[in-house]
Design an enzyme around this catalytic site. Structure first.
Site, PDB file in Angstrom:
ATOM      1  N   LYS A   1       0.819  -1.343  -0.438  1.00  0.00           N
ATOM      2  CA  LYS A   1      -0.069  -0.185   0.216  1.00  0.00           C
ATOM      3  C   LYS A   1       0.981   1.296  -0.026  1.00  0.00           C
ATOM      4  O   LYS A   1       2.261   1.140   0.059  1.00  0.00           O
ATOM      5  CB  LYS A   1      -0.916   0.291   1.312  1.00  0.00           C
TER       6      LYS A   1
HETATM    7  C1  LIG Z   1     -10.024  -2.114  -1.540  1.00  0.00           C
HETATM    8  C2  LIG Z   1      -9.588  -3.181  -0.655  1.00  0.00           C
HETATM    9  N1  LIG Z   1     -10.342  -3.785   0.887  1.00  0.00           N
HETATM   10  C3  LIG Z   1      -9.070  -4.167   1.607  1.00  0.00           C
HETATM   11  C4  LIG Z   1      -7.639  -4.771   1.960  1.00  0.00           C
HETATM   12  C5  LIG Z   1      -7.642  -5.600   3.037  1.00  0.00           C
HETATM   13  O1  LIG Z   1      -6.495  -4.999   3.709  1.00  0.00           O
HETATM   14  P1  LIG Z   1      -5.677  -5.964   4.488  1.00  0.00           P
HETATM   15  O2  LIG Z   1      -4.947  -6.354   3.395  1.00  0.00           O
HETATM   16  O3  LIG Z   1      -5.269  -4.944   5.184  1.00  0.00           O
HETATM   17  O4  LIG Z   1      -6.202  -6.285   5.249  1.00  0.00           O
HETATM   18  C6  LIG Z   1      -7.327  -4.299   0.720  1.00  0.00           C
HETATM   19  C7  LIG Z   1      -5.540  -4.811  -0.016  1.00  0.00           C
HETATM   20  O5  LIG Z   1      -5.247  -5.819   0.521  1.00  0.00           O
HETATM   21  C8  LIG Z   1      -7.746  -3.515  -0.749  1.00  0.00           C
HETATM   22  O6  LIG Z   1      -7.322  -3.484  -2.009  1.00  0.00           O
END
Ligand SMILES: Cc1ncc(COP(=O)(O)O)c(C=O)c1O
Length: 380
Positions: A189
Site C-alpha cells: 500500500k
Molecule cells: C480494497 C481493499 N480492501 C481491503 C483490503 C484488505 O487490507 P489488508 O490486506 O490490510 O487486510 C485491501 C488490500 O489488501 C484492499 O485493496
C-alpha cells in the site's frame, strides 16, 4: 538487475530509527505510546475524530461490519470491482454480500445501479446492514451521490479506503466518508506497516466498541471476564512506529507515484487504443497504482502480451481486480451488473507504480514498453 514490483514497500532510515525507538522503549506489545500516536496522526490526516489501529484492513472491515449490525440474515452491498477482502469480511459476519457493478471510468461503485439495487432489495424485503464503497486504486468513490443515496434510505455507509490514504474527494480526505472507513497498511500500500490497518470514525462509541472487540472483548475486571466473543486484532507498538515514520513521508511518496503516472501518460499519449485508467479527474488521487486500459482491436495487442514482455524482463504487472461476481468462491451470489467490471478486468493492466522505484527502474520499464510499442504488429 533486480525484480521490479508493482508497489514494493518504501522504507528507509526514518523507519529504522522509529522501530528501534519502539523496541528500546520496552513497548513490544499490541499497545503502547506509538499505537496511540499513530492513531492520533491517522485521525488527524483523515479528518476523523477517532482512529483504531488494527492488524489489517480486513480486520478493520470485519469489526466495522459487526458494529454496523452485519450478521446472519442480513445483506451487505459490496462493489464487485474490489479485492476479495471486502467481500470476505462480509462473509465472516454471517451476512450475505450482494455485488453491484462499477462506473466504467472510475471503476468505483455506480451510484445509479446502487439505487436500483437498493430499490429491488427493499421490494424483496431484504434486511440491508450496510453499503460498502471502495476507493479503487486510490481514486475516491462518488461520495457526493453515494452518501445522499445511503442517507435517503437510512442505510449506513462503510468506506473501504484501503488503497486510498492521502487521496481526497472534493477536498475531503479519503477515510473521512461514511459512518466508518477503513485503511490498509499492507506491504503493497501507499504506506506500510508490513501488515496493518485502521478503523476511522467520528462516533466515539463505535470506536470504543471496535477497540474492545479487537482486544478479545475483555471486561474491565481483574480476572479475564468475557461476555462476548472478541478478536486479537490490535496493531503492535513496533509496527505503529513504522506507520508513524511512513505517515510523515506520505505526501512525498504520493508525489513520486504521481510522477511515475505522468511518465506513463507521456509514453501512451499517442498510442491508439490505450488510455490511462482513472486519468479523468485524478488530481486528488493518491496514484496508488497506475493502470492502462487496452482496446486490442485498435491497439493490435492484448494486455497479456505486454504483461508477458514485462514478466520476461522480471517486471511485475497485473490485471485489475477480477470482479467478485466472477470469483468461484462467490459463484451464485446476487449481483447487479452492467458489464463494466468485466470490461475493466478484460482491458486493464496495472504497471509498476511504487514510490520506492528508483528513476533507473522506471527508465527500465519505460524502455521496455517503448520497444514493445514500436514492434510492428499485424492485425489480429
Ligand atoms: C480494497 C481493499 N480492501 C481491503 C483490503 C484488505 O487490507 P489488508 O490486506 O490490510 O487486510 C485491501 C488490500 O489488501 C484492499 O485493496
Amino acid at each position: 538487475m533486480s525484480r521490479i514490483y508493482l508497489s514494493a514497500p518504501d522504507v528507509g532510515a526514518r523507519e529504522e530509527e522509529m522501530c528501534i525507538a519502539a523496541l528500546r522503549s520496552g513497548w513490544v506489545a499490541p499497545l503502547g505510546p506509538m499505537v496511540d500516536a499513530f492513531e492520533e496522526a491517522l485521525a488527524d490526516r483523515c479528518a476523523r475524530r477517532f482512529a483504531v489501529a488494527l492488524s489489517s484492513g480486513t480486520a478493520a472491515l470485519h469489526l466495522a461490519l459487526l458494529e454496523l449490525g452485519a450478521g446472519p440474515g442480513k445483506v451487505v452491498i459490496v462493489p464487485t470491482m474490489t479485492f476479495a477482502a471486502t467481500a470476505n469480511a462480509v462473509v465472516y459476519t454471517g451476512a450475505t454480500p450482494v455485488f453491484v457493478d462499477c462506473d466504467l471510468h472510475s471503476g468505483n461503485l455506480d451510484p445509479d445501479l446502487l439505487e436500483d439495487a437498493l430499490r429491488s432489495l427493499a421490494r424483496e424485503g431484504a434486511d440491508i446492514a450496510a453499503v460498502i464503497a471502495v476507493d479503487l486504486l486510490g481514486h475516491c468513490a462518488d461520495y457526493g451521490r453515494i452518501d445522499d443515496i445511503c442517507e435517503s434510505v437510512g442505510i449506513p455507509l462503510l468506506s473501504d479506503a484501503a488503497e486510498a490514504l492521502g487521496a481526497a474527494y472534493a477536498g475531503r480526505p479519503a477515510g473521512s466518508f461514511g459512518t466508518a472507513a477503513i485503511l490498509s497498511f499492507n506491504g503493497n500500500k501507499v504506506i506500510s506497516t508490513s501488515g496493518g490497518g485502521a478503523l476511522l470514525t467520528d462516533d466515539e462509541r463505535f470506536a470504543e466498541r471496535v477497540r474492545y472487540l479487537s482486544t478479545q472483548a475483555k471486561q474491565p475486571m481483574v480476572h479475564y471476564e468475557h461476555t462476548e466473543v472478541g478478536y486479537n486484532y490490535r496493531l503492535s507498538n513496533v509496527l505503529a512506529a513504522l506507520g508513524l515514520a511512513q505517515l510523515e513521508r506520505l505526501d512525498e511518496m504520493i508525489t513520486r507515484r504521481r510522477r511515475w503516472r505522468e511518465g506513463y501518460c507521456e509514453i501512451f499519449a499517442d498510442v491508439e487504443g490505450v488510455e490511462i485508467f482513472q486519468r479523468d479527474g485524478d488530481s486528488e488521487d493518491n496514484c496508488w497504482l497506475t493502470a492502462i486500459l487496452i482496446d486490442p482491436v485498435i491497439a493490435r495487442w492484448k494486455p497479456a502480451e505486454l504483461a508477458a514482455v514485462l514478466s520476461a524482463a522480471d517486471i511485475e504487472s497485473r490485471p485489475l481486480w477480477k470482479p467478485m461476481h466472477q470469483q468461484p468462491v462467490f459463484a451464485g451470489a446476487r449481483a447487479f451488473l452492467r458489464g463494466n467490471a468485466d470490461r475493466l478486468f478484460a482491458a486493464g493492466l496495472a504497471l509498476p507504480s511504487g514510490s520506492s522505484l528508483a528513476p533507473t527502474d522506471v527508465e527500465r520499464v519505460h524502455t521496455l514498453i517503448r520497444s514493445f510499442l514500436s514492434t510492428p504488429r499485424n492485425c489480429r
